[in-house]
Design an enzyme around this catalytic site. Sequence first.
Site, mmCIF file in Angstrom:
data_model
loop_
_atom_site.group_PDB
_atom_site.id
_atom_site.type_symbol
_atom_site.label_atom_id
_atom_site.label_comp_id
_atom_site.label_asym_id
_atom_site.label_seq_id
_atom_site.Cartn_x
_atom_site.Cartn_y
_atom_site.Cartn_z
ATOM 1 C CG ASP A 126 -2.198 0.777 1.016
ATOM 2 O OD1 ASP A 126 -3.259 0.163 0.857
ATOM 3 O OD2 ASP A 126 -2.126 2.033 0.993
ATOM 4 C CG ASP A 148 2.966 5.322 -6.224
ATOM 5 O OD1 ASP A 148 1.901 4.894 -6.708
ATOM 6 O OD2 ASP A 148 3.406 6.468 -6.426
ATOM 7 C CB VAL A 149 0.020 0.495 -7.993
ATOM 8 C CG1 VAL A 149 -0.209 -0.515 -6.885
ATOM 9 C CG2 VAL A 149 -1.040 1.601 -7.970
ATOM 10 C CG ASN A 181 -8.044 -3.820 -3.608
ATOM 11 O OD1 ASN A 181 -9.266 -3.952 -3.686
ATOM 12 N ND2 ASN A 181 -7.478 -3.032 -2.687
ATOM 13 C CE1 TYR A 237 -13.062 4.112 -9.186
ATOM 14 C CE2 TYR A 237 -15.276 3.588 -9.945
ATOM 15 C CZ TYR A 237 -14.160 3.274 -9.189
ATOM 16 O OH TYR A 237 -14.143 2.124 -8.434
ATOM 17 C CE LYS A 241 -11.661 1.033 -10.532
ATOM 18 N NZ LYS A 241 -10.796 0.077 -9.823
ATOM 19 C CB THR A 278 -14.490 0.465 1.292
ATOM 20 O OG1 THR A 278 -14.515 1.383 0.181
ATOM 21 C CG2 THR A 278 -14.886 -0.919 0.823
HETATM 22 N N1 LIG Z 1 -15.975 0.988 -2.669
HETATM 23 C C1 LIG Z 1 -16.698 0.724 -3.768
HETATM 24 O O1 LIG Z 1 -17.897 1.037 -3.851
HETATM 25 C C2 LIG Z 1 -16.067 -0.013 -4.916
HETATM 26 C C3 LIG Z 1 -16.911 -0.611 -5.869
HETATM 27 C C4 LIG Z 1 -16.346 -1.295 -6.938
HETATM 28 C C5 LIG Z 1 -14.980 -1.377 -7.058
HETATM 29 N N2 LIG Z 1 -14.184 -0.788 -6.127
HETATM 30 C C6 LIG Z 1 -12.744 -0.903 -6.298
HETATM 31 O O2 LIG Z 1 -12.242 -1.689 -5.229
HETATM 32 C C7 LIG Z 1 -10.861 -1.366 -5.021
HETATM 33 C C8 LIG Z 1 -10.625 -1.148 -3.533
HETATM 34 O O3 LIG Z 1 -11.297 0.041 -3.139
HETATM 35 P P1 LIG Z 1 -11.869 0.298 -1.674
HETATM 36 O O4 LIG Z 1 -13.308 0.627 -1.849
HETATM 37 O O5 LIG Z 1 -11.469 -0.772 -0.766
HETATM 38 O O6 LIG Z 1 -11.110 1.684 -1.357
HETATM 39 P P2 LIG Z 1 -10.239 2.159 -0.126
HETATM 40 O O7 LIG Z 1 -10.096 3.626 -0.331
HETATM 41 O O8 LIG Z 1 -10.829 1.684 1.152
HETATM 42 O O9 LIG Z 1 -8.847 1.423 -0.324
HETATM 43 C C9 LIG Z 1 -7.983 1.729 -1.372
HETATM 44 C C10 LIG Z 1 -6.558 1.428 -0.916
HETATM 45 O O10 LIG Z 1 -5.695 1.693 -2.032
HETATM 46 C C11 LIG Z 1 -4.531 2.358 -1.537
HETATM 47 N N3 LIG Z 1 -3.888 3.115 -2.614
HETATM 48 C C12 LIG Z 1 -4.308 4.265 -3.189
HETATM 49 N N4 LIG Z 1 -3.426 4.677 -4.096
HETATM 50 C C13 LIG Z 1 -2.415 3.763 -4.105
HETATM 51 C C14 LIG Z 1 -1.206 3.639 -4.843
HETATM 52 N N5 LIG Z 1 -0.820 4.578 -5.726
HETATM 53 N N6 LIG Z 1 -0.415 2.559 -4.600
HETATM 54 C C15 LIG Z 1 -0.775 1.627 -3.680
HETATM 55 N N7 LIG Z 1 -1.898 1.702 -2.945
HETATM 56 C C16 LIG Z 1 -2.714 2.758 -3.153
HETATM 57 C C17 LIG Z 1 -5.066 3.247 -0.420
HETATM 58 O O11 LIG Z 1 -4.029 3.697 0.459
HETATM 59 C C18 LIG Z 1 -6.079 2.319 0.242
HETATM 60 O O12 LIG Z 1 -5.458 1.543 1.239
HETATM 61 C C19 LIG Z 1 -10.579 -0.156 -5.890
HETATM 62 O O13 LIG Z 1 -9.947 -0.551 -7.079
HETATM 63 C C20 LIG Z 1 -11.953 0.380 -6.202
HETATM 64 O O14 LIG Z 1 -11.978 1.137 -7.393
HETATM 65 C C21 LIG Z 1 -14.691 -0.126 -5.041
#
Ligand SMILES: NC(=O)c1ccc[n+]([C@@H]2O[C@H](COP(=O)([O-])OP(=O)(O)OC[C@H]3O[C@@H](n4cnc5c(N)ncnc54)[C@H](O)[C@@H]3O)[C@@H](O)[C@H]2O)c1
Length: 268
Positions: free
Chosen positions: A32, A55-56, A78, A143, A147, A181
């Site tokens: 992360d 950092d991805v 993720n 966004y 995706k 989340t």
């Molecule tokens: N929450 C939703 O409604 C939802 C729905 C569909 C898909 N998603 C997808 O699920 C995935 C997880 O999201 P979430 O809801 O758990 O969000 P979240 O914000 O709780 O977690 C995201 C994590 O990614 C980390 N992150 C951000 N930029 C980064 C980088 N450059 N390098 C490494 N880590 C990094 C953050 O520090 C955080 O820990 C994402 O890809 C999101 O687009 C989320």
Amino acid sequence: MPGALVTGGASGLGFAISRALVERGFEVWIADIDEGAAAAAAAQLGPRARPLWLDVADRAACDSAAAAVTDLAVWVNNAGILRTRPSWEHPADEVAAMFAVNTTGLINGTLAALAVFRARRRGHVINIISLAGLVAPPGETVYAATKHAALAFSTGTLLDLRAAGVRDVHISSVCPDGIWTPMLYDKVDDPQAAPSWSGVMFRPEQVAARAMTLIDRPRPILVLPRWRGALVRTFDAFPRLGLRLAPLVMADARRKQRAFARKGRPPA
Ligand SMILES: NC(=O)c1ccc[n+]([C@@H]2O[C@H](COP(=O)([O-])OP(=O)(O)OC[C@H]3O[C@@H](n4cnc5c(N)ncnc54)[C@H](O)[C@@H]3O)[C@@H](O)[C@H]2O)c1
């Protein structure tokens, strides 16, 4: 012990997936950009979880991470960020940041993992996309563009692997509806984020459990819930119908979002 790496594993869905992988017997690298959160998450999951600052958006760092994981078997892309606005209102740096994490970050992670998996001729990349990878809703358009690109890259690369005769390296993409989340915690009152409330609001554990089924049975695309995939694909196939129904769908989503805010949110 097989190794797994989860990007964005310190929070939300990534943390739930990391926990599920630990429970399935993997040694899990919680990768992360938030170093402190990664350390705290790993401490919570016990000795089979390890924190990793990553950092991805940094391709070389992803390559090093993939090479460092012992017996890498599963890599979960993720990490993601969401900013909501009509597309023309995003500052340029916000557009760039979303593409850097959601698209380039996922590409970097996939390619880093494939370098290991292709050499071993086995391994599994699981890419967390979104329902927004199948349809672009108003307010979350940029966004959705990140995706859509991430999904195209994932399914296309799977075809490239098979065309190259690589059979036992898999890429599965997960397209979930809304998940409660931290990504959404500050968006309950944001009308531009209403599409996230237009269907089902999952708990991260529910999505993680479904993602785990892919370990035994990889699938090119897993849509959660399935019926929403059929619905949004109809809008995609018939864009004029989508345009006509969008105001109704959005009004309903906003109503659900307000009700969610009023009734009290599930515990974070
Ligand atoms: N929450 C939703 O409604 C939802 C729905 C569909 C898909 N998603 C997808 O699920 C995935 C997880 O999201 P979430 O809801 O758990 O969000 P979240 O914000 O709780 O977690 C995201 C994590 O990614 C980390 N992150 C951000 N930029 C980064 C980088 N450059 N390098 C490494 N880590 C990094 C953050 O520090 C955080 O820990 C994402 O890809 C999101 O687009 C989320």
